[in-house]
Design an enzyme around this catalytic site. Structure first.
Site, PDB file in Angstrom:
ATOM      1  N   ASN A 254       0.874  -1.180   0.000  1.00 32.97           N
ATOM      2  CA  ASN A 254       0.000   0.000   0.000  1.00 32.97           C
ATOM      3  C   ASN A 254       0.908   1.225   0.000  1.00 32.97           C
ATOM      4  O   ASN A 254       1.458   1.595   1.032  1.00 32.97           O
ATOM      5  CB  ASN A 254      -0.885  -0.029   1.256  1.00 32.97           C
ATOM      6  CG  ASN A 254      -1.706   1.243   1.399  1.00 32.97           C
ATOM      7  OD1 ASN A 254      -1.814   2.031   0.457  1.00 32.97           O
ATOM      8  ND2 ASN A 254      -2.278   1.451   2.575  1.00 32.97           N
TER       9      ASN A 254
ATOM     10  N   LYS B 142       0.128   4.274  -0.368  1.00 32.24           N
ATOM     11  CA  LYS B 142      -0.505   5.489   0.161  1.00 32.24           C
ATOM     12  C   LYS B 142      -0.210   6.663  -0.800  1.00 32.24           C
ATOM     13  O   LYS B 142      -0.130   6.441  -1.995  1.00 32.24           O
ATOM     14  CB  LYS B 142      -0.035   5.763   1.591  1.00 32.24           C
ATOM     15  CG  LYS B 142      -0.157   4.498   2.462  1.00 32.24           C
ATOM     16  CD  LYS B 142       0.046   4.745   3.924  1.00 32.24           C
ATOM     17  CE  LYS B 142      -0.090   3.417   4.667  1.00 32.24           C
ATOM     18  NZ  LYS B 142      -0.049   3.564   6.102  1.00 32.24           N
TER      19      LYS B 142
ATOM     20  N   HIS C 276      -9.547   1.446   4.650  1.00 31.65           N
ATOM     21  CA  HIS C 276      -8.280   1.646   5.368  1.00 31.65           C
ATOM     22  C   HIS C 276      -8.504   2.607   6.546  1.00 31.65           C
ATOM     23  O   HIS C 276      -9.290   3.548   6.443  1.00 31.65           O
ATOM     24  CB  HIS C 276      -7.221   2.203   4.411  1.00 31.65           C
ATOM     25  CG  HIS C 276      -5.850   2.176   5.021  1.00 31.65           C
ATOM     26  ND1 HIS C 276      -5.419   3.150   5.885  1.00 31.65           N
ATOM     27  CD2 HIS C 276      -4.849   1.265   4.939  1.00 31.65           C
ATOM     28  CE1 HIS C 276      -4.192   2.845   6.300  1.00 31.65           C
ATOM     29  NE2 HIS C 276      -3.830   1.706   5.729  1.00 31.65           N
TER      30      HIS C 276
ATOM     31  N   GLU D 167      -6.869   4.995   7.600  1.00 35.32           N
ATOM     32  CA  GLU D 167      -6.657   6.416   7.270  1.00 35.32           C
ATOM     33  C   GLU D 167      -7.893   6.995   6.582  1.00 35.32           C
ATOM     34  O   GLU D 167      -8.246   8.156   6.787  1.00 35.32           O
ATOM     35  CB  GLU D 167      -5.394   6.561   6.398  1.00 35.32           C
ATOM     36  CG  GLU D 167      -4.131   6.365   7.236  1.00 35.32           C
ATOM     37  CD  GLU D 167      -2.952   5.794   6.484  1.00 35.32           C
ATOM     38  OE1 GLU D 167      -2.915   5.844   5.247  1.00 35.32           O
ATOM     39  OE2 GLU D 167      -2.035   5.273   7.166  1.00 35.32           O
TER      40      GLU D 167
ATOM     41  N   GLU E  41      -5.655  -4.681  10.567  1.00 30.64           N
ATOM     42  CA  GLU E  41      -4.576  -3.730  10.827  1.00 30.64           C
ATOM     43  C   GLU E  41      -4.889  -2.941  12.096  1.00 30.64           C
ATOM     44  O   GLU E  41      -5.660  -1.977  12.056  1.00 30.64           O
ATOM     45  CB  GLU E  41      -4.456  -2.734   9.668  1.00 30.64           C
ATOM     46  CG  GLU E  41      -4.176  -3.357   8.322  1.00 30.64           C
ATOM     47  CD  GLU E  41      -3.602  -2.332   7.358  1.00 30.64           C
ATOM     48  OE1 GLU E  41      -2.444  -2.490   6.960  1.00 30.64           O
ATOM     49  OE2 GLU E  41      -4.302  -1.355   7.025  1.00 30.64           O
TER      50      GLU E  41
ATOM     51  N   GLY F 141       2.323   2.401  10.735  1.00 35.30           N
ATOM     52  CA  GLY F 141       3.286   3.487  10.574  1.00 35.30           C
ATOM     53  C   GLY F 141       3.978   3.904  11.860  1.00 35.30           C
ATOM     54  O   GLY F 141       4.629   4.941  11.909  1.00 35.30           O
TER      55      GLY F 141
ATOM     56  N   SER G  91       3.233  -2.014  10.454  1.00 35.68           N
ATOM     57  CA  SER G  91       4.675  -2.101  10.698  1.00 35.68           C
ATOM     58  C   SER G  91       5.265  -3.474  10.389  1.00 35.68           C
ATOM     59  O   SER G  91       6.156  -3.947  11.088  1.00 35.68           O
ATOM     60  CB  SER G  91       5.009  -1.665  12.131  1.00 35.68           C
ATOM     61  OG  SER G  91       4.642  -0.305  12.315  1.00 35.68           O
TER      62      SER G  91
HETATM   63  P1  PGA Z   1       2.734   0.399   7.662  1.00 36.22           P
HETATM   64  O1  PGA Z   1       1.294   0.628   6.983  1.00 36.22           O
HETATM   65  O2  PGA Z   1       3.261  -0.909   7.108  1.00 36.22           O
HETATM   66  O3  PGA Z   1       3.569   1.575   7.222  1.00 36.22           O
HETATM   67  O4  PGA Z   1       2.517   0.329   9.121  1.00 36.22           O
HETATM   68  C1  PGA Z   1       0.404  -0.426   6.805  1.00 36.22           C
HETATM   69  C2  PGA Z   1      -0.883   0.083   6.189  1.00 36.22           C
HETATM   70  O5  PGA Z   1      -1.305   1.197   6.512  1.00 36.22           O
HETATM   71  O6  PGA Z   1      -1.516  -0.619   5.394  1.00 36.22           O
END
Ligand code: PGA
Length: 255
Positions: free
Chosen positions: A10, A12, A98, A100, A170, A176, A216
């Site tokens: 992903n 983003k 997601h 976000e 998640e 992140g 992460s």
């Molecule tokens: P990350 O993001 O691996 O940077 O923690 C995962 C995601 O948001 O799908």
């Protein structure tokens, strides 16, 4: 039941068409002639999908995903992109729900469900994201939150839709942040999500559906997480921006 793991990058809001081209050239030179016991998916931003399709369109090892789609087909929705439009690219998947999108853009479970149904109408495979915040986990609300997200978000999907849907668990506190859920925490949540799918759609669908872990994931923790019986791959943000790191996650995660 053996489920083929699925590793999805992903990106983003990272990588325009130029950087997409660089990534693709580098990644393709690395995976040449290798086969993986896993599905590999890359989700660039909308504006880079055409470049990604040009680069990966003939590469059977890599499928593409969008990061979102509208809950409408067409019309006066400035800035939106519909599932029908996305289908015109070489595109198999779409990430929906997601955290976000939920937290920053206010997407509710109902809106996400409408998007899931639109994606299916266009034959796109949803990568359906769910997960609790730290506050919810610490407040003992983990199961309640996951139950609501699954029940409402997956409402009215058919058994056929289920086969083409991937769930991404998640935990929001792990995205992140560099903090990963322990393998035990992740496995417990995945087993619970699978039990929710069994309640809603039956044991057979629950045994078949793939549930990715996200938050992460890195080359160093992929093997331990992917060894858990109910974890069927990963949705990766930061560590999938660099070709070697994404590849190392896939290699370590399929050992
Ligand atoms: P990350 O993001 O691996 O940077 O923690 C995962 C995601 O948001 O799908």
């Amino acid at each position: 039941m053996t489920r083929k793991p699925i590793f999805a990058a992903n990106w983003k809001m990272n990588k325009g068409p130029l950087e997409t081209e660089d990534f693709a050239d580098n990644f393709l030179s690395k995976i040449q002639q290798q086969t993986f016991p896993a599905d590999i998916v890359i989700a660039p931003p909308f504006v880079s999908l055409a470049k990604a399709a040009e680069k990966f369109g003939n590469v059977s090892a890599v499928a593409l995903a969008a990061q979102n789609c509208s809950e409408h087909n067409s019309g006066a929705y400035t800035g939106e992109v519909s599932a029908m439009m996305l289908k015109e690219f070489y595109l198999h998947y779409v990430i929906l729900g997601h955290s976000e999108r939920r937290a920053i853009y206010g997407e509710t479970d109902e809106v996400i469900n409408a998007k899931m149904l639109k994606a299916r109408e266009s034959n796109l495979r949803p990568i359906f994201c769910i997960g609790e915040t730290l506050e919810e986990r610490e407040g003992g609300k983990l199961e309640e939150v996951l139950r609501r997200q699954v029940t409402v978000g997956m409402k009215d999907l058919t058994e056929r839709d289920l086969l083409d849907t991937v769930i991404a668990y998640e935990p929001v506190w792990a995205i992140g942040t560099g903090v990963t859920a322990s393998a035990k925490q992740a496995q417990e949540a995945h087993a619970f999500v699978r039990s929710l799918v069994a309640e809603q759609f039956g044991a057979d669908s629950a045994a078949k559906i793939r549930i990715q872990y996200g938050g992460s994931v890195k080359p160093a923790n992929a093997e331990e997480l992917m060894a858990c019986p109910d974890i069927d791959g990963a949705l990766i943000g930061g560590a999938a921006l660099e070709p070697q790191s994404f590849l190392d996650i896939i290699v370590n995660g399929t050992k």
